[in-house]
Design an enzyme around this catalytic site. Structure first.
Site, PDB file in Angstrom:
ATOM      1  N   GLY A 134     -31.753   7.222   5.841  1.00 49.72           N
ATOM      2  CA  GLY A 134     -30.395   7.715   6.084  1.00 49.72           C
ATOM      3  C   GLY A 134     -30.213   9.213   6.099  1.00 49.72           C
ATOM      4  O   GLY A 134     -30.627   9.891   7.039  1.00 49.72           O
ATOM      5  N   GLY A 187     -21.863  -4.833  -4.447  1.00 46.32           N
ATOM      6  CA  GLY A 187     -22.088  -4.424  -3.064  1.00 46.32           C
ATOM      7  C   GLY A 187     -23.322  -3.547  -2.879  1.00 46.32           C
ATOM      8  O   GLY A 187     -23.552  -3.001  -1.808  1.00 46.32           O
ATOM      9  N   ASP A 201     -37.826  -4.583   4.619  1.00 47.58           N
ATOM     10  CA  ASP A 201     -37.084  -3.399   5.052  1.00 47.58           C
ATOM     11  C   ASP A 201     -37.949  -2.138   4.886  1.00 47.58           C
ATOM     12  O   ASP A 201     -38.027  -1.299   5.780  1.00 47.58           O
ATOM     13  CB  ASP A 201     -35.796  -3.294   4.213  1.00 47.58           C
ATOM     14  N   LYS A 205     -39.699   0.652   7.772  1.00 45.18           N
ATOM     15  CA  LYS A 205     -39.600   2.109   7.666  1.00 45.18           C
ATOM     16  C   LYS A 205     -40.984   2.742   7.538  1.00 45.18           C
ATOM     17  O   LYS A 205     -41.256   3.792   8.118  1.00 45.18           O
ATOM     18  CB  LYS A 205     -38.722   2.480   6.472  1.00 45.18           C
TER      19      LYS A 205
END
Lengths: 434, 434
Positions: A134, A187, A201, A205
């Site tokens: 990110g 969350g 995941d 990457k």
């Protein structure tokens, strides 16, 4: 520079898309200090036209092809997530000569070679800073900032969910399952957390990072990948006692006779800067032949950080489009024709130190039998620790090994796990200690 | 891309220059995987032609103008250090349309506006990644990777020598002077260490960083600057007792009504990632409106890391020269015409928490007098610690304040330092705790 406006089409408008809109529309004057030309979002493809996103509804359409085929649009931002149309949309955009910015790590990791070629053939660019870590400008840093270097190794905390869970387990001496449920409630973890906690995941990457670091293209399936769900508070406590912290790392190492690419929980010394990366933060540490050791640290997910990465790519593309410049930067930093399609070394050939957690019945001679099998398989013990003492009940037996071949570990554990005093499958954690 | 060769002239050939030569000449095949064209060093200006540098002597000349005026040379790498000709050389190169790569922080910090204009007028580029934090790709990351963001604050450990000294003092409970002499013997500190330990070197770098972060040009002289030579082992111990570490930081903060740019020893919480940056390592931490908190960490000096930065600039320039691309990236990330020439806020307006070390004679009523003067100046005490107890002898008295205006601290200390029980000028360390 021409002072014209660059029109963008956006596919998807979730939290990342809304942040991208916010950045571009809320900071016009700011961007005009950076470039002579303006960037505007002309249309946005969404699934539900009626959802309120605080964006002028006239921008929305449900037809991604309409966005891509708008002749005024020169850049397509693909933020469709898991949508099955995402790959086709990228292909269509590139084949029409539209540059593409995507945050989709799975698509980049799986289809890099095809998409790089398509971009090259159609004289446009594919940028994907947002696909890894990110808000951390890691891809640009490897591709351009460290362009002078052979990157010898890279260690990444590149999944925020699993780092959050491990950090919580460490701080609160809590069980994995309890922390995961809490993270889901807050969350911080998805309803279906498998990809995050089982390492998939991170493997996507890592495959992208390895391509930029070493000019090697590897399939995600060929990356050895082990998640964190088997980690116990005891492992964390034992790690701490011997000066280690447990992190889920993506590791890529290029040595003379091996190329390692693997994702697994790893013990690293508390003196390693990665050991201080807590919560949902990400960090990528590298060793480069000239720049030496370095690390980039920051927020790896979330709408705002991911949008920051998307817009950095847009700013770069906009400059080049407005100048009508020839495209001269390969998306991986290596010219596509020089990318080596390869496989990482077999994990069985890994040589490292291991933490082993046996679950044994506390009986006479158990230790003698285990150490005999370890010795027979050339596994030399650095530390051994027996936790608790309850005759004929299951107790953990902890072993730290010296440098050992993974294949020898597997052979030894196969034999040991067949013994009648073993109550659960033996678990290992690999140690990185250099 | 044309596949031609780009010829470079290098001014200076010390450790950095020799590393640049090594990278470019030792990795031809590697760079041809990254660009279609070759980069070659055509000539090098040195002071002493006869010194053996392991480089073909035919490349050397003592005339920098000859290097710059060679019509085949399109990029000039300026690595002349403190040489008085360095600025003239950069001016001459840019005015002839040669792009320039420099590692010279003082020149960039002092002459950025003039040199950016010269480059723009002559359609060439000035790149200076090597001028700040050596091997860490920090300038590129701010300028491009974080291009979407307003950088709200930046905290940098940007002087390796002072970080090495503070780390040693911390680990070994040693006095500043002793550690400095040892560092000089080991080559970690210069024979004349003033610029490193008194913060000047960090101030140059901070002025460059502030320009890239905020689009503001400030003079180095306007940066409040205080070095580390007054720090005592006691300060470090007291910091640790209250959960802090002392680092020499360059700080740049942009707030609604203030713009802070300052260099001084700073207490930061041990939970701050900067607290774990040890020895000669550098690190830059930032807070950006979209990317959030981040940090880049690595080697800030030395031949190899600095050369890594120089070559990253060369690779970028080479790509653009070979493509004959229009120059579209402003050297600071902000178009030169939009750079605001400004002054940081007066340090007297700083509002932060302070650590104060008084040196007092251990007499009755001293504490009452000091606290009365602090109170009168609106300084509220968070912690007070009196070290030792020897009647009528000098002892340290330590105060941690709540949020206080620097001006109030100065007024109070002026009054207190005039008291007859004060044996040495009172020292302060600013605290950053958010």
């Amino acid at each position: 520079m021409s002072g014209q406006t660059t029109y963008i089409g956006m596919l998807g408008c979730g939290t990342v898309g809304q942040s991208v809109y916010q950045i571009l529309n809320g900071n016009r004057d700011f961007f005009l200090r950076k470039m002579e030309s303006d960037i505007r979002i002309k249309s946005i493809c969404v699934r539900d036209l009626k959802k309120d996103r605080g964006i002028d509804a006239k921008l929305f359409t449900t037809d991604y092809k309409q966005v891509i085929c708008d002749p005024e649009i020169t850049i397509v931002v693909e933020l469709m997530g898991d949508c099955p149309d995402a790959l086709d949309a990228i292909r269509l955009a590139l084949s029409r000569g539209n540059s593409v910015v995507t945050a989709n790590k799975a698509i980049v990791a799986r289809h890099a070679l095809e998409l790089f070629k398509l971009a090259e053939e159609n004289n446009c660019e594919l940028l994907f800073e947002a696909s890894v870590a990110g808000g951390i400008p890691i891809l640009r840093s490897i591709r351009e900032g460290l362009a002078a270097n052979h990157i010898q190794s890279l260690y990444g905390i590149i999944n925020g969910t699993s780092n959050y869970i491990l950090t919580k387990m460490t701080k609160e001496n809590a069980e994995f399952d309890d922390v995961l449920s809490e993270a889901q409630k807050l969350g911080y973890a998805e309803a279906d957390p498998a990809s995050d906690i089982e390492g998939e995941d991170a493997a996507y990457k890592l495959s992208i990072l390895a391509m930029l670091c070493h000019g090697k293209y590897i399939k995600v399936e060929d990356i050895f990948c082990k998640g964190i769900s088997y980690i116990k508070p005891l492992d964390i406590k034992m790690a701490a006692r011997f000066g280690y912290v447990i992190k889920l790392l993506g590791i890529s190492k290029l040595q003379k006779d091996s190329f390692e690419a693997r994702v697994h929980p790893t013990m690293i010394p508390t003196s390693n800067p990665l050991a201080h990366v807590h919560g949902a933060f990400n960090a990528i540490q590298y060793h480069a032949d000239y720049a030496g050791e370095g690390m980039l640290y920051g927020l790896g997910a979330g709408g705002h950080p991911t949008a920051s990465a998307v817009v950095s790519d847009l700013v770069e593309l906009n400059r080049n489009i407005q100048s009508e410049n020839e495209i001269n930067l390969a998306p991986s930093g290596f010219l596509p024709k020089t990318l080596e399609v390869t496989k990482p070394s077999d994990i069985l050939k890994l040589k490292t130190c291991y933490y082993i957690r046996f679950s044994v019945l506390d009986r006479p001679n158990v230790l003698a039998k285990i150490t005999a099998i370890l010795g027979k398989n050339k596994i030399s013990i650095q530390n051994l620790y027996q936790h608790g003492e309850k005759e004929d009940e299951a107790i953990p037996l902890i072993v730290f090994t010296h440098l050992t071949l993974e294949n020898d570990i597997r052979l030894a554990l196969k034999e040991i796990d067949d013994m009648d005093f073993i109550t659960q499958m033996t678990k290992i954690i690999r140690i990185e200690d250099d």
